[in-house]
Design a protein around this motif. Sequence first.
Motif, PDB file in Angstrom:
ATOM      1  N   THR A  63       0.850  -1.196   0.000  1.00  0.00           N
ATOM      2  CA  THR A  63       0.000   0.000   0.000  1.00  0.00           C
ATOM      3  C   THR A  63       0.887   1.248   0.000  1.00  0.00           C
ATOM      4  O   THR A  63       2.085   1.176   0.271  1.00  0.00           O
ATOM      5  CB  THR A  63      -0.924   0.093   1.240  1.00  0.00           C
ATOM      6  N   ALA A  64       0.251   2.393  -0.258  1.00  0.00           N
ATOM      7  CA  ALA A  64       0.970   3.672  -0.240  1.00  0.00           C
ATOM      8  C   ALA A  64       0.995   4.271   1.163  1.00  0.00           C
ATOM      9  O   ALA A  64       1.668   5.276   1.408  1.00  0.00           O
ATOM     10  CB  ALA A  64       0.311   4.652  -1.212  1.00  0.00           C
ATOM     11  N   PHE A  65       0.291   3.651   2.101  1.00  0.00           N
ATOM     12  CA  PHE A  65       0.148   4.230   3.442  1.00  0.00           C
ATOM     13  C   PHE A  65       1.484   4.275   4.183  1.00  0.00           C
ATOM     14  O   PHE A  65       2.211   3.296   4.212  1.00  0.00           O
ATOM     15  CB  PHE A  65      -0.858   3.395   4.245  1.00  0.00           C
ATOM     16  N   ILE A  75      -0.191  10.448   5.890  1.00  0.00           N
ATOM     17  CA  ILE A  75       0.969  10.610   5.013  1.00  0.00           C
ATOM     18  C   ILE A  75       1.108   9.319   4.216  1.00  0.00           C
ATOM     19  O   ILE A  75       1.095   8.217   4.788  1.00  0.00           O
ATOM     20  CB  ILE A  75       2.250  10.902   5.826  1.00  0.00           C
ATOM     21  N   CYS A  76       1.183   9.465   2.901  1.00  0.00           N
ATOM     22  CA  CYS A  76       1.262   8.301   2.017  1.00  0.00           C
ATOM     23  C   CYS A  76       2.378   8.506   1.009  1.00  0.00           C
ATOM     24  O   CYS A  76       2.809   9.638   0.757  1.00  0.00           O
ATOM     25  CB  CYS A  76      -0.050   8.128   1.253  1.00  0.00           C
ATOM     26  N   ALA A  77       2.817   7.400   0.424  1.00  0.00           N
ATOM     27  CA  ALA A  77       3.774   7.513  -0.680  1.00  0.00           C
ATOM     28  C   ALA A  77       3.061   8.150  -1.866  1.00  0.00           C
ATOM     29  O   ALA A  77       1.922   7.787  -2.176  1.00  0.00           O
ATOM     30  CB  ALA A  77       4.274   6.121  -1.053  1.00  0.00           C
ATOM     31  N   ALA A  78       3.722   9.083  -2.513  1.00  0.00           N
ATOM     32  CA  ALA A  78       3.134   9.715  -3.694  1.00  0.00           C
ATOM     33  C   ALA A  78       3.019   8.675  -4.803  1.00  0.00           C
ATOM     34  O   ALA A  78       3.951   7.897  -5.028  1.00  0.00           O
ATOM     35  CB  ALA A  78       4.016  10.870  -4.161  1.00  0.00           C
ATOM     36  N   ILE A 234     -11.319  -0.464  -4.348  1.00  0.00           N
ATOM     37  CA  ILE A 234     -10.025   0.157  -4.062  1.00  0.00           C
ATOM     38  C   ILE A 234      -9.492   0.840  -5.316  1.00  0.00           C
ATOM     39  O   ILE A 234      -9.989   0.610  -6.424  1.00  0.00           O
ATOM     40  CB  ILE A 234      -8.981  -0.871  -3.545  1.00  0.00           C
ATOM     41  N   GLU A 235      -8.481   1.661  -5.101  1.00  0.00           N
ATOM     42  CA  GLU A 235      -7.777   2.270  -6.221  1.00  0.00           C
ATOM     43  C   GLU A 235      -6.296   1.938  -6.073  1.00  0.00           C
ATOM     44  O   GLU A 235      -5.821   1.675  -4.973  1.00  0.00           O
ATOM     45  CB  GLU A 235      -8.011   3.781  -6.245  1.00  0.00           C
ATOM     46  N   VAL A 236      -5.605   1.952  -7.183  1.00  0.00           N
ATOM     47  CA  VAL A 236      -4.181   1.650  -7.145  1.00  0.00           C
ATOM     48  C   VAL A 236      -3.402   2.735  -7.883  1.00  0.00           C
ATOM     49  O   VAL A 236      -3.956   3.482  -8.676  1.00  0.00           O
ATOM     50  CB  VAL A 236      -3.856   0.277  -7.788  1.00  0.00           C
TER      51      VAL A 236
END
Length: 298
Positions: A63-65, A75-78, A234-236
């Motif tokens: 995940t980007a989390f 805060i997430c990975a761009a 979900i989105e990716v």
Amino acid sequence: MYVEGKTKSVTAGPEEGTVVLRTKNELTGGDAAKRATIEGIAAHKTTQAANALRYLEDCGIPTAFIKQQDETSLICAACEMIPLELVSRRFAWGSFLKREPSFSPNNGTPFRFDEIKTEIFHKDAVVVPPTVESAQQMKESEARDKFLKDGVWAPGIYTDPYVVCHEETWDLYPAKEVLAEQETPLLTIPAALSASEVAQLRNEIMIPCFEALEKAWAKVETTFGAVALADMKIEVGRRVSDGKLVLADVVDNDSWRIWPGADPTKQLDKQNFRDGHSLGQVADNYALVAELTAQFSH
Ligand SMILES: Nc1ncnc2c1ncn2[C@@H]1O[C@H](COP(=O)(O)OP(=O)(O)OP(=O)(O)O)[C@@H](O)[C@H]1O
Ligand SMILES: [Mg+2]
């Protein structure tokens, strides 16, 4: 970087390659034809998202989390987002029944898929003649500005079209009409992902994500019994730092259908808002779900 979405804003994060996703006190439904501001809902949604995404990370799902920053932001990975909505289902419900009415509930009991059903929808709308000269994709926001008047869409606008993936091309179909009755797709576009990437999305993200959350919800007891995860979206995106496909955006109470005691009439998710329940009642459900997601454990 600055993106102002309907329910979130995205700004550059504290470190390179990170973003801050800030949730607003907003719910939208029916392609945003319906919307409301509800005090306090942003904090509930942020708690839900942080609990769900932390748990998914613990389960080994990419995940980007990164972390929760404050009451209403993560805060997430761009990521470079992929414009798809990825849907996984244990029960046949919602728009699935419009495409596949033979799966309709039997005496109120929803049809259960033994193997999780996965579906892909495109986030860009398709607009067809005579509204335009030839069938074309259009950003949903542009379509909304041009073709949504007083909560009603002009004819020939298909939001979130259903995607049938082939090797080189993707066929787009109406999401809310019987699939078997469609003689031709609304539009055929070049495949946005390779067949192996589509398989990777299904097998490494969609299905593991659904199974992990289904398991977590099944351990959560309510007055009506354990909670069944009926379906989720979900989105990716491609993480900017390494190009990897990861679950991005958020997973919160807008993302799924959750049914205490596997009873759809006891739903705790955003469907209550779509169905016109009072905003106070909707807010109470979001607060409860925020509390319940704290029980998610690996
Ligand atoms: N990790 C991330 N990196 C970059 N952008 C992200 C990330 N997570 C989410 N986003 C983007 O944040 C934007 C704002 O979210 P929001 O859900 O409010 O948008 P929206 O108005 O609903 O539009 P959309 O239909 O794209 O979801 C979305 O466009 C989403 O793609
Ligand atoms: Mg969104």
